[in-house]
Structures are given as structure tokens and as C-alpha cells.
Scaffold this active site. Structure first.
Site, PDB file in Angstrom:
ATOM      1  N   ALA A 189     -36.198  94.041   8.449  1.00  0.00           N
ATOM      2  CA  ALA A 189     -35.283  92.908   8.591  1.00  0.00           C
ATOM      3  C   ALA A 189     -34.344  93.113   9.772  1.00  0.00           C
ATOM      4  O   ALA A 189     -34.110  92.195  10.567  1.00  0.00           O
ATOM      5  CB  ALA A 189     -34.480  92.718   7.305  1.00  0.00           C
ATOM      6  N   ASP A 190     -33.796  94.315   9.892  1.00  0.00           N
ATOM      7  CA  ASP A 190     -32.891  94.605  11.003  1.00  0.00           C
ATOM      8  C   ASP A 190     -33.601  94.490  12.345  1.00  0.00           C
ATOM      9  O   ASP A 190     -33.074  93.924  13.311  1.00  0.00           O
ATOM     10  CB  ASP A 190     -32.328  96.020  10.863  1.00  0.00           C
ATOM     11  CG  ASP A 190     -31.304  96.137   9.749  1.00  0.00           C
ATOM     12  OD1 ASP A 190     -30.671  95.120   9.429  1.00  0.00           O
ATOM     13  OD2 ASP A 190     -31.149  97.240   9.202  1.00  0.00           O
ATOM     14  N   LEU A 191     -34.812  95.065  12.418  1.00  0.00           N
ATOM     15  CA  LEU A 191     -35.550  95.042  13.684  1.00  0.00           C
ATOM     16  C   LEU A 191     -35.944  93.621  14.058  1.00  0.00           C
ATOM     17  O   LEU A 191     -35.858  93.233  15.228  1.00  0.00           O
ATOM     18  CB  LEU A 191     -36.795  95.919  13.574  1.00  0.00           C
ATOM     19  CG  LEU A 191     -36.554  97.391  13.244  1.00  0.00           C
ATOM     20  CD1 LEU A 191     -37.875  98.150  13.191  1.00  0.00           C
ATOM     21  CD2 LEU A 191     -35.634  98.031  14.267  1.00  0.00           C
TER      22      LEU A 191
END
Length: 471
Positions: A189-191
Site C-alpha cells: 500500500a505504501d509503495l
């Protein structure tokens, strides 16, 4: 764009290794100044790549511990692997955003900046400096806010660590097997959010060349994962059911996955079309009769009869050596790969041949091997791309702002016993968390370590510079 970067560069800025080489993009954003009020992974990934493209990135960190990713581990000579990965090439400035002097400096920085990137809790930065004020203060400023679920809706204030967003978006139950769901080994999700933010920021800078105006950008990690989940969501929506998770296999294609050779080694094979299937049967498996079986007549049929398909392929490959299998796959032009362990990737021949390893410099001057930016075609110049110590560039940046000595000598942080009057839990620090690094109740943060658990917020050994001049 900030003209200070167009000549000899801003004093103290790391501009090494940013000259265009053979079509490289390392100087495409030279002259762009980015203010990063960020933490952890999502926003730092976006701004790291902006720095890769030549932008000057000033990273705002909270007093005492800075970006809480500094404390995730001590894997790189005492520094956190996440921090080394995501913050090389940036300038670190410590500002106490709980107090007006720090907020005043932030506004002065934003007045002349080109881009703001932040992944504080939704609304936290706007309580410090409202977006409408920024638009008036600097109409050319591109403002990018990353969050877990966006600034509106019933989930807007939820804590939004990577694994939690993945759980809500379904990527975890789409991974692994039906019996054992699995979170991907990287912070998906962060990437994803950081990558979409990078795209949106660069598009906004391009649009600004035509309009002369910046704009507000909101990137929600949940929205990005919904986009990436589209094939499964569309299947569920229109066909009534999505393909179940298939572990190392492909949920919608067969044969596709790892197959074990006579030595017990796994080779990944990916059959994408009927031509590859025919060549696999004839040249690799030496089983042309499979082509006459209606169960294997199309990919849809092979997926429907997945167990028979897998057994037929595995039965033949288990009697062949790894060398025989790979030679036949090469000859048949059927896609394949090794199933590498992490350590094997370090010596990958493709990475070595294409310059995928560079040197970064730690705060103590030590050179360490890091992955070359995918935006760079060649290794970055040795000695460049410094990982900043906490607050290392505070004095330089304050001098560049033209602050008086009296302003620079003002207290950087309030006394430990001083009440944090006028602040709410979500804007009590640049990370959107209390000084301990633990998220405040009712706030959300969008970037996390792989574990999704914040640490103490203290800096890792070797990351703290001597006390910088205060605000």
C-alpha cells in the site's frame, strides 16, 4: 521553479550525480524545490524519487527522534534499512511544528517552494498551515497529501498502516492460499501510494508550465489498491466470483508457477498464450499428446482442470535436471525464471550488468552499497546521495532563509515539562504522532514499516547530528 538551483546550487544541497548521462533522468527536475513533511514509507518514497530526478528535497523532521522510520532497525551499520533506502539525497531540517516559530519557518519554506509532499494524518498539516492559506501564499505550489483513506468519508480518521489498508482493500486475502492468506513481503500500500503520488506531482508540475498555477493533490492508499485489485473486483462484480488465491501459482493462468526438477530445485514457468503451451508440450515436456486432450485445449480449460494441468507438467519435469529444463525452455522460447532467495539477488547477473548497485554515504562518511534508482540508467556517482543525520541541514537552510542570528538562536523545542497548548494529538509532531513515536488516538498515518508497527521514535545510532541552531 526555484531559481536558486539553476546555477551553482543551494549551499549545502546534494547535487552530485545529477548530471544527465546518455539520456538519464537524474537532472530532469533540477531547479525544483520540494518540502517533505513526511514519515515512514509512502511520502518518503515519492520524495526520494523526486530527488532521484534532480529535485532538491528538504525533509522536515520532528525534534528528538525525527522520522520514526529511523528507529525501525539497525541493519545498515546502526541505521535503519528503510531510512537509508528512502532518504538518501535529502536535506534534514528539524522543526518543532507544535510551536509557532517552527510553523513560521515552515510557511517561509513553502512560500518559495515548488512542491509540498506530506503524509501526516488527514487534516493534521492543515491545522498547522491550511491548504487555502498555502494557495494564497504560493499560488504555484503543488500540494500533495497522502493518507490511508483520503480526507473525507467514514474511514478518513482511521489509522492507516500498510497492512491495515491492505486488509481493507482485499490484497491480503487475494494473496497466499484460501487456507492461509498472506501479506506481501513489501509494503504494497505504501509503495503503491508513493508511486502514484510521484506520478501526480510530476503531472502537476507539467500542467503548471501551461497554467502558472499549482494545485492540490490527494492520494489515498486505499484508492490505489482498489485500482490494483481491479481484475479481481471486476470478476467478482460481473462473473459472481473472483479467482481464489493460488499461492505461487497464477489465479487466472495455467500452467504458471514453480515446478520442481530432479535435483529438487524450483523453476518458475509462465505460459501466457497457446503458442507457448504448444512449445512447452512438444519441446520441453516431450508430450505432444497433451495437445489433443480437451482439458488442456485453452487457458480457460487448463485453469478449470488446474490439478490435472499441474500434475501433467510436474510429472515430466521431475525427471529432468535443472540444466535440462532450462535448456529446453530456452530452446522452446517459453518464459521461465529462478526462484531466488534474497541473498541470491545480491549477486544477480542482470543487476550487475546494468549497474543496479550504487554507493550511498552514511552520516559518518561510510560508503554503503544500495540499489540504484530505477530512474537512473547508470550507477550513481560515488560519494553522492548522502543519508542525512537528523537535523544535519537545519542551520544551512535557516541561513538560506535569511533568518537573523536572534531568530536562529531562539529555542528549538519547548522544555520537556512545557504543556503543548494549542495543539491536538494529530499535529503534535511532524509525524502526526506524539514524541514517543506511538500514534495518537484517533489519528491516521499513511506510511509504515513492513511490520506496520511504529517504534520508539528515537534515532538509530549514528543518525543524530550535533544540536543545530534553534528556531
Amino acid at each position: 521553479m526555484n531559481e536558486d538551483m539553476s546555477g551553482g546550487g543551494v549551499a549545502g544541497a546534494d547535487t552530485s550525480g545529477r548530471t544527465g548521462r546518455g539520456g538519464d533522468m537524474a537532472a530532469d527536475l533540477r531547479g525544483v524545490r520540494v518540502i517533505a513533511v513526511e514519515q515512514a514509507v509512502a511520502a518518503p518514497l515519492c520524495t526520494r524519487h523526486l530527488a532521484d530526478l534532480g529535485a532538491e528535497v528538504i525533509k522536515i523532521e520532528r525534534p528528538g527522534g525525527g522520522d520514526f522510520a529511523r528507529g525501525y532497525d539497525e541493519a545498515v551499520h546502526g541505521l535503519a534499512s528503510h531510512f537509508v533506502w528512502l532518504n538518501r539525497g535529502k536535506r534534514s531540517v528539524v522543526l518543532d511544528l507544535k510551536a509557532e516559530p517552527g510553523r513560521k519557518v515552515l510557511r517561509r519554506l513553502l512560500r518559495d517552494a515548488d512542491v509540498l509532499v506530506s503524509n501526516l494524518a488527514p487534516g493534521a498539516l492543515e491545522r498547522i498551515v491550511p491548504d487555502e492559506e498555502l494557495a494564497r501564499l504560493n499560488p504555484r505550489l503543488v500540494r500533495c497529501y497522502l493518507s490511508g483513506y483520503g480526507a473525507t468519508g467514514p474511514y478518513a480518521t482511521r489509522k492507516a498502516y500498510d497492512a491495515l489498508v491492505q486488509g481493507e482493500a482485499g490484497t491480503i486475502t487475494a494473496t497466499g492460499t484460501p487456507e492461509t492468506p498472506a501479506k506481501p513481503g513489501v509494503s504494497l500500500a505504501d509503495l503503491a501510494g508513493g508511486t502514484y503520488a510521484l506520478t501526480a506531482v510530476t503531472a502537476a508540475l507539467y500542467a503548471r508550465e501551461r497554467t502558472g498555477l499549482g494545485k492540490r493533490i490527494d492520494v489515498a492508499l486505499f484508492d490505489v489498491l482498489l485500482e490494483w485489485m481491479s481484475p479481481l473486483l471486476l470478476a467478482e462484480l460481473h462473473a459472481g466470483s473472483a479467482p481464489p488465491p493460488a499461492g505461487l501459482r497464477h489465479a487466472s493462468i495455467a500452467p504458471y508457477g514453480p515446478y520442481t526438477t530432479a535435483e529438487g530445485q524450483d523453476v518458475l514457468i509462465a505460459v501466457q498464450n497457446e503458442g507457448q503451451w504448444r512449445r512447452l508440450c512438444r519441446t520441453v515436456l516431450d508430450e505432444p499428446g497433451l495437445l489433443d486432450d480437451p482439458a488442456f485445449a485453452s487457458n480457460t480449460s487448463r485453469v478449470r482442470h488446474r490439478e490435472r494441468t499441474e500434475r501433467a507438467v510436474q510429472a515430466r519435469l521431475s525427471g529432468l535436471s535443472t540444466a535440462e529444463v532450462t535448456e529446453r525452455l530456452e530452446r522452446a522460447d517459453v518464459p521461465y525464471a529462478r526462484l531466488n532467495q534474497i541473498g541470491e539477488v545480491l549477486d544477480h547477473p542482470q543487476a550487475a550488468a546494468t549497474g543496479r548497485w550504487s554507493e550511498a554515504t552514511l552520516p559518518d562518511g561510510r560508503a554503503v552499497r544500495v540499489v540504484t534508482s530505477p530512474l537512473h540508467r547508470e550507477p550513481e556517482a560515488p560519494g553522492g546521495r548522502r543519508v542525512p543525520a537528523l537535523g544535519e541541514h537545519t542551520a544551512d537552510v535557516l541561513r538560506e532563509l535569511g533568518l537573523s542570528q536572534a531568530e536562529m538562536d531562539a529555542p528549538l523545542t519547548p522544555p520537556a515539562s512545557a504543556p503543548l497548548s494549542g495543539t491536538s494529538p494529530s499535529d503534535a509532531s511532524p509525524s502526526g504522532t506524539p514524541a514517543s513515536g506511538t500514534p495518537a488516538s484517533g489519528t491516521a498515518t499513511s506510511g509504515t514499516a513492513t511490520s506496520g508497527t511504529p517504534t520508539s521514535g528515537t534515532s538509530a545510532p549514528g543518525t543524530s547530528a550535533p544540536a543545530a541552531p534553534a528556531l
